[in-house]
Enzyme design. Structure first.
Site, PDB file in Angstrom:
ATOM      1  N   ASP A  76      52.581  17.566 -86.071  1.00 12.31           N
ATOM      2  CA  ASP A  76      53.340  18.198 -85.009  1.00 12.31           C
ATOM      3  C   ASP A  76      53.836  17.215 -83.952  1.00 12.31           C
ATOM      4  OD1 ASP A  76      53.743  20.392 -82.982  1.00 12.31           O
ATOM      5  OD2 ASP A  76      52.017  19.386 -82.122  1.00 12.31           O
ATOM      6  N   ASP A  79      49.414  13.656 -82.898  1.00  6.77           N
ATOM      7  CA  ASP A  79      48.120  13.863 -83.564  1.00  6.77           C
ATOM      8  C   ASP A  79      48.366  14.172 -85.041  1.00  6.77           C
ATOM      9  OD1 ASP A  79      49.249  16.312 -83.381  1.00  6.77           O
ATOM     10  OD2 ASP A  79      47.732  17.197 -82.089  1.00  6.77           O
ATOM     11  N   TYR A 227      48.231  25.690 -79.308  1.00 12.56           N
ATOM     12  CA  TYR A 227      49.511  26.400 -79.322  1.00 12.56           C
ATOM     13  C   TYR A 227      49.247  27.887 -79.182  1.00 12.56           C
ATOM     14  CZ  TYR A 227      52.066  22.161 -80.188  1.00 12.56           C
ATOM     15  OH  TYR A 227      52.619  20.911 -80.050  1.00 12.56           O
ATOM     16  N   GLU A 470      54.325  11.752 -75.219  1.00 13.43           N
ATOM     17  CA  GLU A 470      54.108  12.204 -76.595  1.00 13.43           C
ATOM     18  C   GLU A 470      55.394  12.789 -77.187  1.00 13.43           C
ATOM     19  OE1 GLU A 470      50.874  14.987 -77.079  1.00 13.43           O
ATOM     20  OE2 GLU A 470      50.732  14.549 -79.225  1.00 13.43           O
TER      21      GLU A 470
END
Ligand SMILES: *[C@@H]1O[C@H](CO)[C@@H](O)[C@H](O)[C@H]1NC(C)=O
Ligand SMILES: *[C@@H]1O[C@H](CO)[C@@H](O)[C@H](O)[C@H]1NC(C)=O
Length: 495
Positions: A76, A79, A227, A470
């Site tokens: 995603d 990670d 999420y 990120e």
């Protein structure tokens, strides 16, 4: 004309050319890179035509312990978990990018199709067991406690599924949307594959609708706070139905959209006109439906057109009802992390809605302010230009684009030495020194957009500051369509 004069005229023309080149960006180059990024996020067995070659095969036994092949798909972000809810949204947005702007992509189109298919091949696996939908692969706590390359991963690759008893309508309906949108993309290219995607989309949508509920409740701490579905699952059900209607024009899906939107209107109280991302689909539904009205039975578009107009008025900086913020340098801001996701997703919607307005020969009235289609395009372009380097720091927020870009992105694979450079295993804690090092990342994750600067246009370029450093698939996916538009309008731009 004297030599001298002719010379200075030439210099003048040359300088004008320079100014124009400095002021506009190489959208075509950025487009290629924005798509290449998805190769860096690939999980599973990499193909021989993999261009981002510092990445290698990983997670080849996902699903093995339960006898289901769940290999493939995308990591995603920085990670190594496969979070299928935001992953499916990213695939929906890649597919929508191609449906609206694919004709403008030129030689990048085949790569965009590969990026979609890498996702849909996996979504077919994640929905291959009747009565189950796999929502996520990988224990997020184990993963987040380690700083490991995907190729080295030794944390638990637990598969998490929703079912009739433990429903997850948001994750299932988003997958249905991704499959339906992608079936349209592949229809002119591979009719068999397209039909397979469509058939699965219908089944998964029925499952999402028949067993209503949020995966929050079914999977609890495995999905929250990662999420968490904050905005409820009604929006994904409507979104999934709208995509199915767009794909096959069956009235059942249109009625579903209309009836459930009325219910949703009562729930949301009008507060979500500018919401669009992996969690909330509201503005996306309104803009998507504006493109479907010609084939529906209520061409006046109520309430979608009115709501899409309100979306425009929530975003335009000069609008009296603007609800987003802008940094002094002009970047759009909304609360929450990974801010560039808002700039890219809302720019995408502005462009798509400008097309609808153009076709309908309309403008939007925000109080006394008139928003023309070209104004919507201008706002979208200001966001893209900011991202590519027209900002107070004069830095691009796309890795590998321009002279100055983020060097220490929060991304395990990018920040650790590659398998080619360092074939020995680096274990869970073995990566810590690379995480805390001040050195630039050794592997360029070309095309990755980071979360972006803070609201004062500053950027720390720090791996630990994941909110800003990120990358994620859903920041990039809408930008693919936006860049295709501006690439094809490159030559008509004035300083
Ligand atoms: C999911 O959990 C979050 C955090 O607890 C909560 O805010 C949200 O309302 C929940 N969503 C649903 C649909 O239950
Ligand atoms: C931005 O600048 C303002 C004014 O100097 C300050 O109050 C605020 O804390 C800053 N915000 C961030 C995120 O740095």
């Amino acid at each position: 004309m004297s030599q001298q004069k002719r010379y200075s005229m030439l210099v003048g023309m040359f300088l004008m050319g320079m100014v124009e080149r400095v002021a506009s960006h190489d959208y075509g180059n950025a487009l290629s890179k924005s798509i290449l990024f998805f190769e860096g996020q690939r999980s599973g067995k990499l193909p021989s035509n993999q261009r981002m070659t510092w990445r290698k095969d990983s997670a080849l036994r996902d699903g093995y312990e339960i006898g289901v092949d769940l290999v493939g798909g995308y990591y995603d972000a920085g990670d190594n978990v496969k979070f299928n809810f935001p992953m499916a949204f990213s695939i929906t947005m890649l597919a929508w990018s191609v449906l609206e702007f694919g004709k403008l992509m030129g030689t990048d189109l085949p790569h965009a199709l590969e990026a979609i298919q890498w996702g849909t091949d996996y979504l077919l696996k994640a929905t291959s067991v009747p009565g189950l939908v796999f929502a996520q692969i990988g224990d997020p706590y184990g993963d987040h406690n380690c700083w490991e390359r995907p190729e080295d991963m030794d944390t638990r690759r637990t598969p998490y599924a929703v079912s009739g008893q433990f429903p997850g309508s948001e994750v299932s309906a988003e997958m249905a949307a991704a499959l339906a949108a992608s079936s349209m993309v592949f229809r002119p290219i591979d009719i068999g594959y397209s039909a397979k995607l469509l058939k699965r989309a219908k089944l998964v949508f029925d499952f999402a609708d028949k067993f209503p509920g949020s995966y929050n409740d079914s999977l609890g701490p495995w999905v929250c706070p990662f999420y968490c579905d904050y905005s409820g699952y009604q929006d994904e059900l409507i979104w999934g139905a709208a995509w199915l209607f767009k794909a096959i024009k069956v009235p059942y899906y249109w009625s579903y959209v209309i009836e459930n939107t009325q219910k949703l209107e009562n729930i949301i109280n009008g507060g979500s006109f500018a919401e669009f991302g992996w969690d909330s689909k509201h503005a996306g539904i309104n803009v998507l439906v504006s493109r479907l009205l010609a084939s529906s039975n209520n061409p006046d578009g109520s309430p979608f057109i009115a709501n899409a107009d309100k979306f425009v008025c929530s975003v335009l900086p000069e609008s009296p009802t603007v609800s987003v913020s802008y940094s002094p340098g002009g970047l759009l801001f909304k609360s929450g992390g990974s801010n560039l996701q808002h700039a890219t997703a809302l720019s995408f919607l502005l462009l798509v809605y400008s097309r609808y307005l153009g076709e309908a020969n309309r403008v939007v009235y925000c109080g006394n302010v008139i928003a023309t289609p070209s104004r919507l395009i201008q706002v979208a372009r200001s966001q893209v230009d900011y991202i590519l380097g027209s900002n107070p720091l004069k830095m691009s927020y796309m890795v590998g684009y321009g002279n100055k870009f983020p060097q220490r992105i929060h991304h395990r694979g990018s920040s650790l030495p590659s398998m080619d450079q360092h074939p020995q295993h680096i274990d869970c804690q073995g990566g810590s020194s690379y995480f805390s090092s001040n050195n630039p990342n050794p592997n360029l994750l070309i095309g990755a957009l980071t979360g972006g600067p803070d609201i004062n246009d500053s950027y720390a370029d720090s791996r630990a500051d994941f909110v800003h450093s990120e990358p994620t698939t859903y920041i990039n996916a809408p930008l693919v369509g936006v860049l295709a538009h501006f690439k094809s309008h490159q030559s008509s731009q004035k300083v």
